[in-house]
Structures are given as structure tokens and as C-alpha cells.
Design a protein around this motif. Structure first.
Motif, PDB file in Angstrom:
ATOM      1  N   UNK A 143     -31.747  53.489  79.027  1.00  0.00           N
ATOM      2  CA  UNK A 143     -32.262  54.426  78.002  1.00  0.00           C
ATOM      3  C   UNK A 143     -33.202  55.440  78.636  1.00  0.00           C
ATOM      4  N   UNK A 144     -34.077  54.967  79.539  1.00  0.00           N
ATOM      5  CA  UNK A 144     -35.008  55.866  80.198  1.00  0.00           C
ATOM      6  C   UNK A 144     -34.280  56.924  81.016  1.00  0.00           C
ATOM      7  N   UNK A 145     -33.209  56.520  81.697  1.00  0.00           N
ATOM      8  CA  UNK A 145     -32.423  57.475  82.482  1.00  0.00           C
ATOM      9  C   UNK A 145     -31.899  58.597  81.593  1.00  0.00           C
ATOM     10  N   UNK A 146     -31.358  58.220  80.424  1.00  0.00           N
ATOM     11  CA  UNK A 146     -30.796  59.217  79.512  1.00  0.00           C
ATOM     12  C   UNK A 146     -31.874  60.173  78.990  1.00  0.00           C
ATOM     13  N   UNK A 147     -33.032  59.638  78.671  1.00  0.00           N
ATOM     14  CA  UNK A 147     -34.102  60.499  78.172  1.00  0.00           C
ATOM     15  C   UNK A 147     -34.731  61.324  79.299  1.00  0.00           C
ATOM     16  N   UNK A 148     -34.796  60.770  80.539  1.00  0.00           N
ATOM     17  CA  UNK A 148     -35.265  61.566  81.674  1.00  0.00           C
ATOM     18  C   UNK A 148     -34.333  62.750  81.900  1.00  0.00           C
ATOM     19  N   UNK A 149     -33.021  62.486  81.763  1.00  0.00           N
ATOM     20  CA  UNK A 149     -32.058  63.582  81.910  1.00  0.00           C
ATOM     21  C   UNK A 149     -32.316  64.655  80.868  1.00  0.00           C
ATOM     22  N   UNK A 150     -32.559  64.236  79.629  1.00  0.00           N
ATOM     23  CA  UNK A 150     -32.840  65.186  78.550  1.00  0.00           C
ATOM     24  C   UNK A 150     -34.055  66.046  78.902  1.00  0.00           C
ATOM     25  N   UNK A 151     -35.137  65.411  79.348  1.00  0.00           N
ATOM     26  CA  UNK A 151     -36.366  66.129  79.677  1.00  0.00           C
ATOM     27  C   UNK A 151     -36.168  67.051  80.874  1.00  0.00           C
ATOM     28  N   UNK A 152     -35.399  66.607  81.858  1.00  0.00           N
ATOM     29  CA  UNK A 152     -35.178  67.439  83.038  1.00  0.00           C
ATOM     30  C   UNK A 152     -34.408  68.705  82.682  1.00  0.00           C
ATOM     31  N   UNK A 153     -33.482  68.590  81.717  1.00  0.00           N
ATOM     32  CA  UNK A 153     -32.724  69.774  81.290  1.00  0.00           C
ATOM     33  C   UNK A 153     -33.600  70.727  80.494  1.00  0.00           C
ATOM     34  N   UNK A 154     -34.580  70.180  79.767  1.00  0.00           N
ATOM     35  CA  UNK A 154     -35.453  71.017  78.963  1.00  0.00           C
ATOM     36  C   UNK A 154     -36.566  71.654  79.790  1.00  0.00           C
ATOM     37  N   UNK A 155     -37.123  70.907  80.762  1.00  0.00           N
ATOM     38  CA  UNK A 155     -38.342  71.362  81.428  1.00  0.00           C
ATOM     39  C   UNK A 155     -38.239  71.513  82.948  1.00  0.00           C
ATOM     40  N   UNK A 156     -37.297  70.910  83.601  1.00  0.00           N
ATOM     41  CA  UNK A 156     -37.237  71.016  85.059  1.00  0.00           C
ATOM     42  C   UNK A 156     -35.921  70.514  85.582  1.00  0.00           C
ATOM     43  N   UNK A 157     -35.653  70.788  86.869  1.00  0.00           N
ATOM     44  CA  UNK A 157     -34.335  70.434  87.405  1.00  0.00           C
ATOM     45  C   UNK A 157     -34.403  69.713  88.750  1.00  0.00           C
ATOM     46  N   UNK A 158     -35.603  69.342  89.208  1.00  0.00           N
ATOM     47  CA  UNK A 158     -35.730  68.718  90.523  1.00  0.00           C
ATOM     48  C   UNK A 158     -34.898  67.439  90.651  1.00  0.00           C
ATOM     49  N   UNK A 189     -32.527  66.530  88.498  1.00  0.00           N
ATOM     50  CA  UNK A 189     -31.360  66.609  87.608  1.00  0.00           C
ATOM     51  C   UNK A 189     -30.064  66.088  88.225  1.00  0.00           C
ATOM     52  N   UNK A 190     -29.728  66.421  89.495  1.00  0.00           N
ATOM     53  CA  UNK A 190     -28.452  65.929  90.043  1.00  0.00           C
ATOM     54  C   UNK A 190     -28.338  64.412  90.013  1.00  0.00           C
ATOM     55  N   UNK A 191     -29.410  63.714  90.419  1.00  0.00           N
ATOM     56  CA  UNK A 191     -29.355  62.248  90.439  1.00  0.00           C
ATOM     57  C   UNK A 191     -29.253  61.688  89.032  1.00  0.00           C
ATOM     58  N   UNK A 192     -29.981  62.298  88.116  1.00  0.00           N
ATOM     59  CA  UNK A 192     -29.953  61.826  86.729  1.00  0.00           C
ATOM     60  C   UNK A 192     -28.598  62.091  86.089  1.00  0.00           C
ATOM     61  N   UNK A 193     -27.966  63.220  86.441  1.00  0.00           N
ATOM     62  CA  UNK A 193     -26.635  63.522  85.907  1.00  0.00           C
ATOM     63  C   UNK A 193     -25.637  62.448  86.360  1.00  0.00           C
ATOM     64  N   UNK A 194     -25.699  62.085  87.635  1.00  0.00           N
ATOM     65  CA  UNK A 194     -24.783  61.070  88.166  1.00  0.00           C
ATOM     66  C   UNK A 194     -24.994  59.723  87.475  1.00  0.00           C
ATOM     67  N   UNK A 195     -26.263  59.332  87.322  1.00  0.00           N
ATOM     68  CA  UNK A 195     -26.572  58.064  86.657  1.00  0.00           C
ATOM     69  C   UNK A 195     -26.119  58.084  85.209  1.00  0.00           C
ATOM     70  N   UNK A 196     -26.344  59.224  84.537  1.00  0.00           N
ATOM     71  CA  UNK A 196     -25.978  59.332  83.121  1.00  0.00           C
ATOM     72  C   UNK A 196     -24.472  59.252  82.925  1.00  0.00           C
ATOM     73  N   UNK A 197     -23.719  59.852  83.836  1.00  0.00           N
ATOM     74  CA  UNK A 197     -22.259  59.769  83.749  1.00  0.00           C
ATOM     75  C   UNK A 197     -21.795  58.314  83.792  1.00  0.00           C
ATOM     76  N   UNK A 198     -22.421  57.519  84.683  1.00  0.00           N
ATOM     77  CA  UNK A 198     -22.058  56.107  84.771  1.00  0.00           C
ATOM     78  C   UNK A 198     -22.410  55.345  83.512  1.00  0.00           C
ATOM     79  N   UNK A 199     -23.576  55.632  82.952  1.00  0.00           N
ATOM     80  CA  UNK A 199     -24.029  54.939  81.742  1.00  0.00           C
ATOM     81  C   UNK A 199     -23.108  55.250  80.566  1.00  0.00           C
ATOM     82  N   UNK A 200     -22.826  56.543  80.369  1.00  0.00           N
ATOM     83  CA  UNK A 200     -21.976  56.959  79.248  1.00  0.00           C
ATOM     84  C   UNK A 200     -20.569  56.372  79.398  1.00  0.00           C
ATOM     85  N   UNK A 201     -20.072  56.350  80.638  1.00  0.00           N
ATOM     86  CA  UNK A 201     -18.752  55.755  80.866  1.00  0.00           C
ATOM     87  C   UNK A 201     -18.729  54.278  80.533  1.00  0.00           C
TER      88      UNK A 201
END
Length: 439
Positions: free
Chosen positions: A16-31, A33-45
Motif C-alpha cells: 500500500x505504501x508503494x502505491x501511495x508513494x508512487x501517487x505522491x511522486x507523480x504529484x510532487x517529485x520524480x526522483x 518514480x522509475x523504481x516506484x513505477x516498476x514496483x507498482x506494476x508488479x503489485x497491480x499485476x
């Protein structure tokens, strides 16, 4: 609790934290973001959710069309109700989608299609809050959030190249009228011509007709009026109250004669309160009162259509204009208004007072935030004089869609002391109060 259960819950919290970190990174920063995007893809899958859920370019509405089974999950997703245990990660993924699509609106120019897509996503957000689309502003505690959504929509409309869109009939057809859009059209109408002006008028007409239909239904619910018990009943046969007459004379029953002797007849009260001969509506058309101007011109036109009501409409900023000749057509009224500018209430009062011929049979509705240009006392003196003469004076704060209003504190206190407190907020309240006075 077993060790396996504890490990499972800890893993779910991390996901859950990974998904919300991804949300915050898209809203406020991108440092990160690539790692969070990869993790989120695995979680959603792993959750069996479509990967399109993570694509900000895919609208919620489009996602639901492609995966209809998700519609029920978005409904009430964020409502304050009990949710099934074990679904926290899945809910976090869906909530992230709603929040990202609605609150991350980016920057730069906006197309008509993007505006309509955002509106559809905002409707899904409201459903996620447990409301119908457009119903968040009516829900307890939802007013402030509704105001935020209205602000986001207004910003999108301002970023849209509206004149270019209106000049293209195909693009103009993609627009759905809303208060934010109508405000921009009314402000810019003097700069439009030809096809663009025709399309702008069509959108304004559609919005006016839609709002008028809703308000007309509210008004007609009580249009018949109520019984006026201060008027004695007419003593005619058609008004005879047979049941009450029998009940009240039962003591006069004669067993010997088998007859009821009536020594008093009772009659039904049938007199209805009649609408006042004159309703004067004064509307502040300065920049802060656009929503009120639209709603109240429509409302005035509806009351103008009721029998025995003589409606007058005045709009003002630093000057006043008498819109009474067009009061039955709110579309024409809006085309004749010039939104913006300052406030000079005494100018409007000077135009309104001569319209009062029978004070005790007159209602004056004054819609404004009452932020005057150093002329507070002169306006209040005029209002007090009108009230003392017998006119029913109704001060109304900004009448808007969200129900949020701002009224100058000095005027608010003065009106309360006068015994005419400001009616606050939503257009429904004004309809209710007017029907109380006019029926």
C-alpha cells in the motif's frame, strides 16, 4: 495472531505504501518514480488489476468502459463505511487512480476533450465518495471538497483556448455546459463573433434551460400556496364542513326523535395566501457574484411566470441596469449583463425604490456579498428605510452551486440586528424561503 498472518499484513502495508508513494511522486517529485513505477506494476499485476490503472493518460471513465467489473469497486470506494478486510492493497490502487486523475491536472493548454474527460473522472470521484455525480456539494461535510473540484474545473476552463474551440463546431460540440464554462463565456462574449458567438450562445442556452428545469420543479412543488387561517371561512354551502359539524353537535342528539339537532354550522377555511403584487430582485453582478447572477436571473424568470406576480430585476456593479423587460427570458438577461467591476449598492437602491408602490405587498430580494466601495452606511440606510416601510426585505449571500458563501461581516451583523438575517449558501434555500413568503 499467527506469524504467517503478521507477515502477510506487514507485506500488505508495504505494498500500500508503494502505491501511495508512487501517487505522491507523480504529484510532487520524480526522483524515485522509475523504481516506484516498476514496483507498482508488479503489485497491480499480482492483484489481477489491469495495468492501464497506472496509466495517467487513461481516464477512469475509459477504464470502466474497458473493464466494466471495476465500476462496482469504484462506487463508494472512499465512503466512510466498513470495507471488506484483506482488500486494503486493492483499494489503495483504485483510490490512487481516482486521486491522480482528478487532482493532478498538469499545466499548459487544455483541449475540449481533456476537459470533458476530467469532468467524467470527477464524477467517478464523487461516486467513490458515496455520492451521485454532482451530489458531493449536497452531502454533509462535502461542501469544501466540492469547492476544490469547482476550482480545478475553473482552472482547466481558463487554460483552454476557448475562442478556438468555439470557432470549430466539432470541438464546440464536445463541451458540456457547467458554471465554470458559462462564467468564461459571459466574460468573453464581447470578444466573440460569427460561429464562435453562435456556439457560445447555444451553450449558455443549454445551461439556462437545464438549470431552469430543476428550479421550476422545486418552485412548482408548493406553487398552490397554503391555507391562510387569518381569513374567516366563507359561510356558503360548498364550504360546509359536514364531519366537523356533526362531531360538534353530537350532544344535541335526541334518542326519542332519532334526530341530530344542529345549533351551529362549521365551515372549511379555503382562502389561500396570495402572492405579493410585486417581487423586486436586485443582483450584484460584480466579479465575485457570477454564480449568483446566473441562478437568480433564472429564478426570477420562473417567478415571473407565476400568476399575479409582478417581477422586476435589477443588476448592478458600479452602475445599475433595469433588466425587467427581459425578466421572463434569463438567456437574454445574461447576454445583456457585463460581469465584473466594483460594487455601488446605493445606485441600485435608487433604481429599485421607485418600483415600490404598495410596501406591505412587496418583497425585495437583494443578492450580494455586500462588499461595498466605502458606501456601506448609505446602502444600509436605504435598506433599513425600505424594511421599515413594510417591504419584506430578504438579504441573500452569494447563491451558488456549492453552497459556500462570503458576506461582509458588518452587513451580516446589521441585518441580523434588523431582524432580517442573511440567507446563506445554496440556491435551494432561496427557493424555499421565497416560497414561504410568496405562498
Amino acid at each position: 495472531m499467527t506469524e504467517t498472518t503478521e507477515v502477510s499484513q506487514t507485506a500488505d502495508q508495504t505494498r500500500r505504501q508503494v502505491l501511495y508513494w508512487r501517487l505522491l511522486s507523480r504529484l510532487f517529485g520524480s526522483d524515485e518514480q522509475p523504481a516506484l513505477e516498476t514496483s507498482s506494476l508488479g503489485i497491480v499485476g499480482d492483484l489481477g488489476l489491469p495495468l492501464a490503472l497506472l496509466d495517467p493518460g487513461v481516464s477512469v471513465d475509459n477504464l470502466v468502459q474497458r473493464f466494466p467489473e471495476l465500476a462496482a469497486e469504484f462506487q463508494g470506494l472512499m465512503a466512510e463505511t466498513e470495507h471488506e478486510a484483506g482488500d486494503e492493497v486493492r483499494r489503495a490502487a483504485l483510490v490512487s487512480k481516482l486521486l491522480l486523475n482528478v487532482f493532478s491536472t498538469g499545466s499548459g493548454n487544455v483541449t475540449a476533450a481533456q476537459l470533458e474527460s476530467w469532468k467524467q473522472d470527477a464524477a467517478w470521484f464523487e461516486r467513490g465518495m458515496g455520492c451521485e455525480a454532482g451530489g458531493l456539494r449536497h452531502s454533509p461535510g462535502g461542501e469544501e471538497l466540492a469547492k476544490v473540484l469547482a476550482g480545478l474545473e475553473g482552472d482547466l476552463v481558463k487554460r483552454m483556448r476557448l475562442r478556438e474551440v468555439l470557432a470549430d463546431p466539432a470541438l464546440a460540440k464536445q463541451l458540456t455546459p457547467s458554471m465554470s464554462l458559462i462564467e468564461q463565456l459571459l466574460r468573453d462574449k464581447s470578444n466573440l463573433s460569427g460561429v464562435a458567438l453562435a456556439n457560445a450562445k447555444a451553450l449558455i442556452r443549454r445551461y439556462v434551460d437545464e438549470v431552469a428545469e430543476v428550479l421550476r420543479t422545486q418552485v412548482e412543488k408548493t406553487s398552490a400556496g397554503v391555507i391562510d387561517r387569518s381569513v374567516p371561512p366563507k359561510r356558503v354551502f360548498r364550504n360546509l364542513d359536514v364531519e366537523r359539524t356533526i362531531w360538534k353537535n353530537l350532544t344535541n342528539w335526541s334518542p326519542e326523535d332519532q334526530r341530530l339537532y344542529v345549533d351551529r354550522l362549521y365551515y372549511k377555511q379555503t382562502a389561500h395566501r396570495t402572492t405579493p403584487a410585486r417581487l423586486i430582485v436586485v443582483v450584484d453582478q460584480s466579479g465575485s457574484m457570477v454564480d449568483s447572477m446566473v441562478n437568480c436571473t433564472i429564478l426570477a424568470s420562473i417567478f415571473a411566470g407565476l400568476p399575479k406576480v409582478d417581477v422586476h430585476l435589477i443588476a448592478y456593479d458600479t452602475r445599475a441596469i433595469d433588466l425587467t423587460p427581459w425578466v421572463q427570458d434569463p438567456f437574454e438577461v445574461l447576454l445583456r449583463t457585463k460581469l465584473g467591476g466594483g460594487n455601488d449598492g446605493p445606485v441600485a437602491m435608487a433604481m429599485a425604490r421607485p418600483k415600490i408602490s404598495d410596501p406591505r405587498n412587496t418583497v425585495m430580494v437583494w443578492i450580494s456579498d455586500f462588499y461595498e466601495f466605502d458606501r456601506s452606511q448609505p446602502l444600509y440606510d436605504g435598506i433599513e428605510a425600505v424594511h421599515r416601510s413594510g417591504v419584506k426585505f430578504i438579504p441573500v449571500g452569494s447563491v451558488n452551486s456549492s453552497g459556500v458563501q462570503s458576506v461582509e461581516p458588518w452587513f451580516r451583523k446589521k441585518f441580523k440586528d434588523l431582524g432580517t438575517p442573511v440567507i446563506s449558501g445554496h440556491i435551494h434555500k432561496l427557493v424555499f424561503e421565497l416560497k414561504n413568503f410568496l405562498t
